[in-house]
Write a protein that holds these residues in place. Structure first.
Motif, short mmCIF file in Angstrom:
data_model
loop_
_atom_site.label_atom_id
_atom_site.label_comp_id
_atom_site.label_asym_id
_atom_site.label_seq_id
_atom_site.Cartn_x
_atom_site.Cartn_y
_atom_site.Cartn_z
N SER A 1 75.68 54.51 47.25
CA SER A 1 75.66 53.85 48.44
C SER A 1 74.03 53.92 49.02
O SER A 1 73.37 54.36 48.50
N CYS A 2 74.01 53.38 50.35
CA CYS A 2 72.65 53.38 50.90
C CYS A 2 72.56 54.65 51.76
O CYS A 2 71.64 54.81 52.54
N ASN B 1 74.08 55.56 54.49
CA ASN B 1 74.55 55.49 55.87
C ASN B 1 75.97 55.91 55.99
O ASN B 1 76.42 56.46 56.89
N CYS B 2 76.82 55.18 55.00
CA CYS B 2 78.38 55.49 55.24
C CYS B 2 78.63 56.89 55.20
O CYS B 2 79.25 57.56 55.67
N GLY C 1 83.35 51.42 54.04
CA GLY C 1 81.99 50.41 54.08
C GLY C 1 82.22 49.23 53.30
O GLY C 1 83.01 49.07 52.28
N GLU C 2 81.60 48.17 53.73
CA GLU C 2 81.53 46.80 52.98
C GLU C 2 81.21 46.90 51.48
O GLU C 2 81.80 46.21 50.75
N CYS C 3 80.37 48.00 51.22
CA CYS C 3 79.87 48.08 49.55
C CYS C 3 80.99 48.41 49.00
O CYS C 3 81.48 47.86 47.82
N PHE D 1 75.65 43.75 47.66
CA PHE D 1 75.10 43.80 46.26
C PHE D 1 76.30 43.24 45.04
O PHE D 1 76.05 43.45 44.03
N GLY E 1 82.72 47.59 57.69
CA GLY E 1 81.62 47.81 58.65
C GLY E 1 80.56 48.20 57.84
O GLY E 1 80.69 48.56 56.65
N CYS E 2 79.02 48.25 58.22
CA CYS E 2 78.00 48.30 57.23
C CYS E 2 76.92 49.15 58.18
O CYS E 2 76.35 48.51 58.55
N PRO E 3 77.04 50.55 58.47
CA PRO E 3 78.17 51.24 58.26
C PRO E 3 79.36 51.12 59.05
O PRO E 3 78.96 50.91 60.35
N ARG F 1 68.90 47.91 53.42
CA ARG F 1 69.80 49.03 52.90
C ARG F 1 69.57 49.40 51.70
O ARG F 1 70.37 50.05 50.83
N ASN G 1 71.82 50.68 60.99
CA ASN G 1 70.98 49.72 60.43
C ASN G 1 70.68 48.67 61.53
O ASN G 1 71.53 47.93 61.88
S1 SF4 Z 1 78.46 49.42 53.53
FE1 SF4 Z 1 76.34 49.27 54.28
S2 SF4 Z 1 75.91 51.26 55.09
FE2 SF4 Z 1 77.59 51.63 53.82
S3 SF4 Z 1 76.79 52.18 51.83
FE3 SF4 Z 1 77.10 49.91 52.08
S4 SF4 Z 1 75.19 49.00 52.62
FE4 SF4 Z 1 75.16 51.22 53.25
#
Ligand code: SF4
Lengths: 140, 395
Positions: free
Chosen positions: A21-22, A24-25, A87-89, A96, A118-120, B63, B148
């Protein structure tokens, strides 16, 4: 509802798994534990080992390195185990989706019970999602 | 030589939110060697960015890492603006600085909380993260988002800061300053924190220079290196702030540098918010001519570096990212070796590693000896094609 599930709902212990993940989540999950949101008042606790967990919180877009490991980990969890995609991921791979390293979405690897978009997602959304999960299991 | 044991940590472990794999080689209690394997977070962002247009790329770049979700777009937009001569509007520069400093505060507080957690001091974790919520509130007031922010675009910013939001944001920052001071005083006074962190994991000034350590990791070792001073961007040369540099290079100094930097960041934010000039927020770039551009800024963890090559179309043909953790990771070789296993975690955490940022591809041969670069790989691939062609009798 089986007696096991019923017992689990009183105090679900969660294990948090980041599949690329990035961050944030993951941070928003940790945020849920801190004083403002304090998810522990619902009996939820972050477990250090997968063997102690009832709920698997999965974040991130499941890259090639972590997909196998996620499957292996899921096989080790004592069942019943509920899976929450945060999260959206982890729902659809989000932005991605065209990446060469994110071959399949999460629900092709493990069965998912609740998706939190949500992101996040905000900590409030995560709490609401987990409460919905509990309601869903209770009414099933 | 005593008996050596290998302690594998990870890749999925409760210590940090991100997956990474450490191999500690220990002799009794002492760590004698360490190896780090990363790659569990790789998502192919550089490639993704190359298939989006200059404007869309900022969202992907954001991201790369949730904590530095301003630093990467900031460096990227500077790289695009470097391709051709252009001027970013004054107001946009101020807004960029405000958002970047807000991020620095929340990142340093996040780290301080986690460091407390690693030391077994959950009180610190809870207190600091409670304080961090307030900063996230400020960011939500200013940008509409908690994490973000989506504020950056090549040529300016996407969203203006409204006049009526400035008052509440300033009031909130002022209201958390006393708590921050109290926290810093508490951390500086605490005998347990002293005992656990003073003299632990020392990175000497020489080692910091040799490893090219960046950001607070190097500033704690007495190397005064900060992009905000060395090559000012935004409005850092117009506001009043101090670079924090300490001498000892141990974990304690890294804590102190970060905590004091939060105060400086708050000062910068207050000055920028009170002097926000009126005017445009976007230079409205029509197209990007062919050329190369580099952008570097001081992220909370050190210098973030972006390289963008444009061929005149609306997409970057090459986009390269170098995150600060990439330079800071090798310092483990100098800091962890010789310490005890129980101190290893806090030393590993002390550089504030961010693996999401660092996940760039490197290919190794199976003994882990040689690392192939992009050109080597192309060369290998060509040789293979030649072999196949000669085997099949073509040519
Ligand atoms: S959903 Fe958004 S905030 Fe969460 S891991 Fe993916 S890119 Fe990051």
């Amino acid at each position: 509802m089986s007696i096991k599930l019923k017992a689990l709902l009183k105090s679900p212990w969660v294990f948090h798994f980041s599949t690329g993940s990035c961050n944030n989540c993951d941070i928003e999950i940790l945020d849920c534990l801190t004083p403002r949101f304090d998810i522990e008042r619902f009996g939820m606790l972050l477990a250090g080992s997968i063997k102690h967990a009832d709920v698997l919180l999965v974040t991130g877009s499941c890259n090639r390195m972590s997909a196998d490991r996620l499957r292996k980990l899921y096989d080790q969890v004592p069942k019943p185990c509920l899976v929450v995609a945060i999260g959206e991921c982890s729902m659809s791979r989000g932005m991605f989706i065209h990446s060469y390293n994110c071959p399949v979405p999460l629900d092709h690897i493990v069965p998912v019970d609740v998706y939190i978009p949500g992101c996040p997602p905000k900590p409030e959304a995560i709490i609401a999602g987990v409460v919905k999960l509990i309601e869903k299991v209770r009414s099933s | 030589m005593g008996k050596r044991t290998v302690v594998p940590i990870g890749p999925f472990h409760p210590l940090q939110e991100e997956p990474e794999f450490f191999t500690l080689t220990v002799e009794g209690e002492r760590v004698v060697d360490i190896d780090v394997r990363i790659g569990y977070n790789h998502r192919g962002i550089e490639k993704l960015s190359e298939r989006k247009n200059f404007d869309q790329s900022t969202f992907v770049i954001e991201r790369i890492c949730g904590i530095c979700s301003t630093s990467h777009p900031f460096a990227y937009t500077r790289a695009v603006e470097d391709v051709f001569p252009m001027e970013v509007p004054e107001r946009a520069k101020y807004i960029r600085t405000i958002i970047a400093e807000g991020e620095r505060i929340h990142s340093h507080l996040l780290w301080a909380g986690l460091a407390g957690h690693f030391l077994g001091y959950n009180t610190v974790f809870m207190w600091v993260w409670k304080l961090r919520e307030e900063i996230l509130d400020v960011m939500e007031i200013l940008s509409g988002n908690r994490n973000n922010y989506a504020m950056f675009k090549p040529g300016g910013v996407r969203r203006d800061i409204q006049e009526e939001d400035i008052g509440p944001a300033l009031a909130k920052i002022e209201s958390i300053l006393p708590t921050m001071d109290m926290l810093i005083a508490a951390i500086k006074d605490d005998p347990v924190i002293h005992a656990r962190t003073k003299g632990v994991g020392v990175l000497s000034e020489e080692a910091a220079i040799n490893f090219s350590a960046l950001g607070p990791t190097s500033r704690a070792s007495g190397v005064s290196r900060d992009v905000r001073v060395d090559s000012p961007y935004g409005v850092y040369d117009r506001v009043d702030w101090d670079m924090i540099v300490t001498e000892n290079g141990d974990v304690y100094d890294k804590v102190v540098v970060r905590m004091l930097e939060t105060i400086e960041s708050a000062r910068i934010m207050v000055q920028c918010l009170s002097n926000l000039p009126p005017g445009e927020i976007d230079a409205n770039i029509e197209s990007v001519p062919p050329g190369d551009g580099i952008g570097h800024i001081e992220a909370p963890r050190g210098e973030t570096f972006h390289f963008v090559r444009s061929d005149g179309t609306n997409r970057p043909v090459r986009h390269k990212v170098r995150a600060p953790t990439f330079m800071n990771l090798p310092t483990f070789k100098s800091t962890v070796v010789g310490e005890t296993v129980s101190d290893a975690t806090i030393i590993l955490a002390a550089i504030d590693p961010c693996y999401c940022c660092t996940e760039r591809v490197a290919v190794r041969d199976d003994k882990g000896k040689k690392i192939y670069s992009g050109t080597d790989l192309v060369e290998l691939s060509r040789k293979k094609t030649e072999r196949i062609m000669s085997r099949m009798g073509i040519r």
